[in-house]
Design a protein around this motif. Structure first.
Motif, PDB file in Angstrom:
ATOM      1  N   ALA A 101      -0.455  -3.977  -9.266  1.00 57.90           N
ATOM      2  CA  ALA A 101      -0.794  -2.989 -10.472  1.00 57.90           C
ATOM      3  C   ALA A 101       0.151  -3.237 -11.611  1.00 57.90           C
ATOM      4  N   HIS A 139       3.999   6.161 -10.133  1.00 59.31           N
ATOM      5  CA  HIS A 139       4.362   6.525  -8.712  1.00 59.31           C
ATOM      6  C   HIS A 139       6.015   6.488  -8.242  1.00 59.31           C
ATOM      7  N   ARG A 178       0.771  -1.214  -0.201  1.00 63.37           N
ATOM      8  CA  ARG A 178       0.253  -0.035   0.187  1.00 63.37           C
ATOM      9  C   ARG A 178       0.911   1.172   0.134  1.00 63.37           C
ATOM     10  N   TRP A 203       2.546   1.845 -11.954  1.00 65.52           N
ATOM     11  CA  TRP A 203       3.905   1.837 -10.933  1.00 65.52           C
ATOM     12  C   TRP A 203       4.816   2.861 -11.696  1.00 65.52           C
ATOM     13  N   ASP A 242       6.482   9.348  -5.763  1.00 74.61           N
ATOM     14  CA  ASP A 242       6.106   9.179  -4.536  1.00 74.61           C
ATOM     15  C   ASP A 242       7.051   8.390  -3.803  1.00 74.61           C
ATOM     16  N   ASN A 298       0.191   5.295   0.157  1.00 72.44           N
ATOM     17  CA  ASN A 298      -0.782   6.174   0.735  1.00 72.44           C
ATOM     18  C   ASN A 298      -2.279   5.697   0.601  1.00 72.44           C
ATOM     19  N   GLY A 299      -2.273   4.583   1.250  1.00 69.50           N
ATOM     20  CA  GLY A 299      -3.528   3.701   1.331  1.00 69.50           C
ATOM     21  C   GLY A 299      -3.880   2.801  -0.119  1.00 69.50           C
ATOM     22  N   ARG A 300      -3.431   3.181  -0.810  1.00 71.28           N
ATOM     23  CA  ARG A 300      -3.885   2.294  -2.121  1.00 71.28           C
ATOM     24  C   ARG A 300      -3.086   1.174  -2.352  1.00 71.28           C
ATOM     25  N   ASP A 301      -3.581  -0.170  -2.699  1.00 73.93           N
ATOM     26  CA  ASP A 301      -2.988  -1.178  -2.791  1.00 73.93           C
ATOM     27  C   ASP A 301      -2.535  -1.451  -4.408  1.00 73.93           C
ATOM     28  N   LEU A 302      -1.200  -1.689  -4.346  1.00 75.23           N
ATOM     29  CA  LEU A 302      -0.543  -1.636  -5.550  1.00 75.23           C
ATOM     30  C   LEU A 302       0.185  -3.023  -6.011  1.00 75.23           C
TER      31      LEU A 302
END
Length: 333
Positions: A71, A79, A62, A76, A83, A64-68
């Protein structure tokens, strides 16, 4: 914030990472330590979404709360650099020898920030000044082979910082540097983490570097996180037999006490060798090398035991019902 929840990485029947869980808050500094092949760099690649295509990945990653975790590469790519960014192990191998340093650092600014070449150049100069690269205008026109190893490492740091990431993963950032340069790089990373409120994941086998650079530490062996907690607490009062052995084997005057004959004692060694990933024990990964092994250590995976002061270790010896008590020796004892 970036978080791993029970993340495993397998290459066929070789499990490189087993149910790793950790979370890193903004501004926090986490050290990852262990022998070569213990899973440190694989954990770092998970944080970057750069696990090799041949690997099977399970669990949640995760950002910032998003499950990647599942993905696509395209997701990716949006990010990375913005990030979460990474400083790779060897500066000379990480930098393109056919491109000037300026072009290398300006590229993510033009791709991710959509800056003009002149604006990207100004930003690159500011980054060079921030990381302490002397004569930044001249450095923009130079190639990697024309500068020192310490300056190349600073270029990689500037490159990683280009898009203001919230998380910086530093994979063995001081390995190829002499002691004085390495100390300055550690001080720089700590200062950048504090001034930018940026999370730092510091991957290293150098325990002294980890002690200087981090607030929390996770000890890895055979793809498992076997012990974690505040850096000062874990390094001064280790509880897992592997951590105790790792600290005892560290060269240094504190670990080289003199025996009755006046001679310095030999360093503590961990018996045996690290088994290959496809032949690790089902239970505790350290089984077979541990001098205090219990009958069920090889077959039953230990659960983490909370030890107070934020420290925890995954070891059957810490179970109140264990018939053998864990070693209590500290560093150098």
């Amino acid at each position: 914030m970036i978080e791993l929840e029970r993340v495993s990485v397998a290459f066929g029947n070789a499990l490189a990472l087993r149910e790793a869980s950790l979370s890193i808050a903004p501004g926090a500094r986490l050290g990852i330590v262990g022998e070569s092949g213990c899973g440190k760099s694989m954990l770092g690649l998970c944080l970057m979404g750069m696990v090799p295509d041949a690997a099977a990945v399970s669990g949640a990653i995760r950002l910032n709360g998003r499950d990647l975790a599942g993905a696509s590469e395209a997701v990716w790519r949006r990010h990375r650099a913005r990030d979460v960014a990474m400083i790779f192990q060897e500066p000379m191998a990480a930098l393109n020898p056919l491109r000037t340093i300026g072009d290398t650092v300006m590229e993510p600014l033009r791709v991710h920030e959509n800056l003009s070449r002149d604006a990207a150049r100004d930003r690159a100069l500011a980054l060079f000044e921030e990381v302490g690269i002397p004569d930044p205008v001249a450095r923009l026109r130079q190639y990697p082979h024309e500068i020192s190893g310490g300056q190349r490492q600073r270029v990689l740091i500037a490159l990683a910082l280009a898009c203001n990431p919230g998380v910086l993963v530093a994979d063995e950032p001081t390995t190829a540097l002499d002691a004085n340069v390495a100390l300055r790089i550690i001080e720089l990373l700590v200062r950048l983490s504090e001034t930018r409120n940026m999370a730092l994941v510091f991957i290293s086998h150098d325990l002294a570097a980890v002690a200087r650079a981090t607030q929390q530490v996770a000890v890895m062996y055979g793809g498992d996180i076997v012990e974690r907690g505040p850096t000062a607490q874990v390094l001064s009062a280790p509880r897992h037999p592997y951590t105790i052995g790792l600290l005892g084997a560290r060269p240094g005057l504190a670990n080289r006490k003199r025996g009755p004959d006046g001679r310095r004692q030999r360093l503590v060694t961990i018996p045996g060798t690290v088994p290959p990933l496809h032949d690790l024990p089902m239970g505790c990964r350290f089984s077979g090398r541990c001098t205090q092994e219990l009958p069920h250590c090889a077959t039953q995976q230990p659960i983490p035991h909370r030890l107070g002061a934020g420290q925890e270790a995954a070891c059957h010896l810490l179970d109140p019902a264990a018939t053998v008590r864990p070693a209590t020796m500290g560093v150098g004892e």
